[in-house]
Design a protein around this motif. Structure first.
Motif, PDB file in Angstrom:
ATOM      1  N   GLU A 276      28.168  29.540  38.839  1.00  0.00           N
ATOM      2  CA  GLU A 276      29.243  29.959  39.293  1.00  0.00           C
ATOM      3  C   GLU A 276      29.126  31.566  38.667  1.00  0.00           C
ATOM      4  OE1 GLU A 276      31.906  26.733  37.191  1.00  0.00           O
ATOM      5  OE2 GLU A 276      31.961  26.654  39.223  1.00  0.00           O
TER       6      GLU A 276
ATOM      7  N   ARG B 159      27.878  34.202  40.903  1.00  0.00           N
ATOM      8  CA  ARG B 159      28.953  35.008  41.565  1.00  0.00           C
ATOM      9  C   ARG B 159      30.134  35.900  40.431  1.00  0.00           C
ATOM     10  NH1 ARG B 159      28.499  29.643  43.328  1.00  0.00           N
ATOM     11  NH2 ARG B 159      30.506  29.411  42.789  1.00  0.00           N
TER      12      ARG B 159
ATOM     13  N   TRP C 290      28.509  38.844  40.432  1.00  0.00           N
ATOM     14  CA  TRP C 290      28.343  40.033  42.530  1.00  0.00           C
ATOM     15  C   TRP C 290      29.285  40.305  42.521  1.00  0.00           C
ATOM     16  CZ3 TRP C 290      30.597  39.315  46.907  1.00  0.00           C
ATOM     17  CH2 TRP C 290      29.702  40.242  47.949  1.00  0.00           C
TER      18      TRP C 290
ATOM     19  N   PHE D 120      34.646  34.773  46.831  1.00  0.00           N
ATOM     20  CA  PHE D 120      33.654  35.289  47.376  1.00  0.00           C
ATOM     21  C   PHE D 120      34.337  34.700  48.883  1.00  0.00           C
ATOM     22  CE2 PHE D 120      29.490  33.427  48.039  1.00  0.00           C
ATOM     23  CZ  PHE D 120      27.706  34.115  48.192  1.00  0.00           C
TER      24      PHE D 120
ATOM     25  N   ILE E  12      22.467  36.529  45.452  1.00  0.00           N
ATOM     26  CA  ILE E  12      23.398  35.602  44.165  1.00  0.00           C
ATOM     27  C   ILE E  12      21.997  35.014  44.013  1.00  0.00           C
ATOM     28  CG2 ILE E  12      25.415  34.444  43.161  1.00  0.00           C
ATOM     29  CD1 ILE E  12      27.223  36.248  45.612  1.00  0.00           C
TER      30      ILE E  12
ATOM     31  N   HIS F 195      25.752  28.162  46.753  1.00  0.00           N
ATOM     32  CA  HIS F 195      26.782  29.289  47.491  1.00  0.00           C
ATOM     33  C   HIS F 195      27.474  29.337  48.633  1.00  0.00           C
ATOM     34  CE1 HIS F 195      25.492  31.009  43.395  1.00  0.00           C
ATOM     35  NE2 HIS F 195      24.123  30.778  43.359  1.00  0.00           N
TER      36      HIS F 195
ATOM     37  N   SER G  30      30.953  29.495  49.331  1.00  0.00           N
ATOM     38  CA  SER G  30      31.254  30.638  50.965  1.00  0.00           C
ATOM     39  C   SER G  30      32.387  29.722  51.776  1.00  0.00           C
ATOM     40  CB  SER G  30      30.418  31.668  51.671  1.00  0.00           C
ATOM     41  OG  SER G  30      30.817  32.404  52.430  1.00  0.00           O
TER      42      SER G  30
END
Length: 456
Positions: A230, A233, A236, A245, A260, A324, A328
């Motif tokens: 987390e 992300r 990023w 995201f 990431i 991730h 997404s």
């Protein structure tokens, strides 16, 4: 023509010893770097290596990008033929430590054809049967050795030396080529110097005041993989000015996931990892006699500790990738369940849910399975489309998968999903394969276009 022969390295005994047969390749690299000023590293494209496996179709040699040619690492090119002023060239001796030979290699640039320069006359054996995304490492000596100003080594991406080089220089997932100073190699660190000095001071203080055991316990508590994921992300998203995201708002979602998980999160993780493992080692060896005796007596414990660190790092990388992808899918409003147990299996992602997947009355297109593996090797065989009766896709950020493996997976009914840059890259075997799609294609074609019912 090649100018090959045995090496006279009597003026450089340390380098001669490193180049000797039987010396571990990484030791050779370290010794060569210490005798060099600058380094050139390039991730080899298929055009850079295909000639070695198919000599009848390609001119032997790799390409030097224009920015590298213009930065002064290699000799200046000259046009010496008045009848062909568009042809620029240079010749120089190169040492190839892996084979122990020297070559009179050439650089040739046709200014009327394009920006790249062709590097020719080199040992063919080093470029044969290379795994995709292998590396070329070259150095410029501080003083000539065996009549050479340059040395070159080819690192297969499947070998540990390539991973070591990427680790030492913190080479990121989007790397293609760059120049480095030898000092960067020798001084490269996983942490900023201030962080490292702080850790050293803390451990030394703990030894002095008798609190080493409690300090080691404090550092042993790494944040959970989910928390580190987390944080990565969030970094990023801040960098790109985004709040969510969402794969529908991110132009290249696969590249985002790769950056990431492979770059940002790994940087965060290794900071915590160094603290924990350094504290464990210091606690293990401190106060138990002189250093040599302590290391010898406790070697089995050291070995177990380092093995544990390696295994944890690999496990973390896999879970990071899955975190991730899940983030997404969730942000994109896609119906899915994670790690659903079915028939003794545990697919990473089932869409839309386990009940649909197990339904006997559904059509094959009504369910979808997405597996996730950061690296494949033979592990892709754990993913099978048999007895699933639905499309099975395998997501990866591995750029080292050979075309033969891609074809073998396709024959088993498994298609690959890779980051957009890897799908389009000349450095991988994905570009021309119909059984490999990008994450962008996965979201747009496999979900929105073909299975809109999977969207909430």
């Amino acid at each position: 023509m090649s100018d090959q022969g045995s090496l006279d390295l009597r003026v450089q005994p340390r380098v001669a010893e490193a180049i000797a047969d039987g010396t571990p390749l990484w030791w050779k690299i370290q010794s060569l770097v210490s005798s060099s000023d600058d380094l050139f590293i390039k991730k080899l494209s298929r055009n850079d290596t295909s000639w070695a496996d198919d000599t009848g179709k390609h001119q032997a040699g790799f390409y030097i990008p224009r920015p590298i040619r213009e930065q002064g690492f290699f000799p200046d090119l000259i046009a010496s033929n008045p009848d062909k002023p568009h042809i620029f060239h240079a010749e120089f001796n190169v040492l190839w430590p892996q084979t122990g030979e020297t070559t009179l290699s050439g650089m040739r640039h046709y200014s009327n054809k394009g920006p790249e320069t062709h590097f020719t006359r080199l040992p063919h054996t080093l470029f044969r049967n290379l795994t995709p995304a292998s590396l070329l490492l070259s150095g410029k000596f501080k003083a000539t050795i065996a009549g050479c100003w340059y040395w070159m080594i080819v690192l297969d991406s499947a070998d540990e030396e390539a991973e070591l080089l990427e680790t030492v220089l913190d080479i990121q997932s989007g790397f293609h080529y760059a120049l480095f100073s030898a000092a960067q190699f020798e001084e490269a660190s996983r942490l900023q110097q201030d962080d490292k000095h702080e850790l050293i001071d803390r451990l030394q203080h703990a030894i002095r005041n008798g609190s080493l055991e409690s300090t080691a316990r404090e550092y042993a508590n790494l944040p959970s993989p989910q928390i580190i994921a987390e944080d990565a992300r969030a970094q990023w998203l801040r960098k790109h000015g985004l709040d969510h995201f969402d794969p529908w708002l991110i132009a290249r979602p696969g590249d985002a996931i790769m950056e990431i998980s492979r770059d940002i999160e790994f940087t965060l993780y290794r900071k915590y990892e160094l603290r924990r493992r350094a504290a464990e080692l210091v606690a293990l060896l401190s106060g138990k006699g002189d250093l040599v005796t302590s290391v010898v007596n406790h070697f089995p414990d050291i070995d177990r500790l380092l093995l544990s660190a390696s295994q944890q790092r690999k496990t973390r990388a896999g879970r990071s990738f899955e975190h991730h992808i899940a983030a997404s899918l969730e942000a994109g409003g896609i119906r899915f369940v994670e790690q659903a147990v079915t028939g003794g299996r545990r697919p990473d992602f089932v869409m839309p849910d386990l009940r649909t997947l197990q339904s006997r009355n559904r059509a094959p297109s009504e369910a979808l399975v997405l597996a996730a593996k950061t690296t494949l090797r033979e592990r892709w065989k754990q993913v099978s489309s048999e007895r699933m009766d639905c499309e099975v896709l395998l997501a990866t950020v591995d750029d080292r998968v050979a075309a033969s493996t891609v074809n073998e997976m396709a024959a088993a009914g498994i298609r690959l999903v890779v980051p957009e840059s890897l799908k389009a890259s000349n450095e991988t075997d994905y570009r021309t394969s119909a059984s490999v799609i990008s994450f962008r294609q996965f979201f747009d074609s496999e979900l929105k276009a073909s299975r809109p019912f999977l969207l909430r």
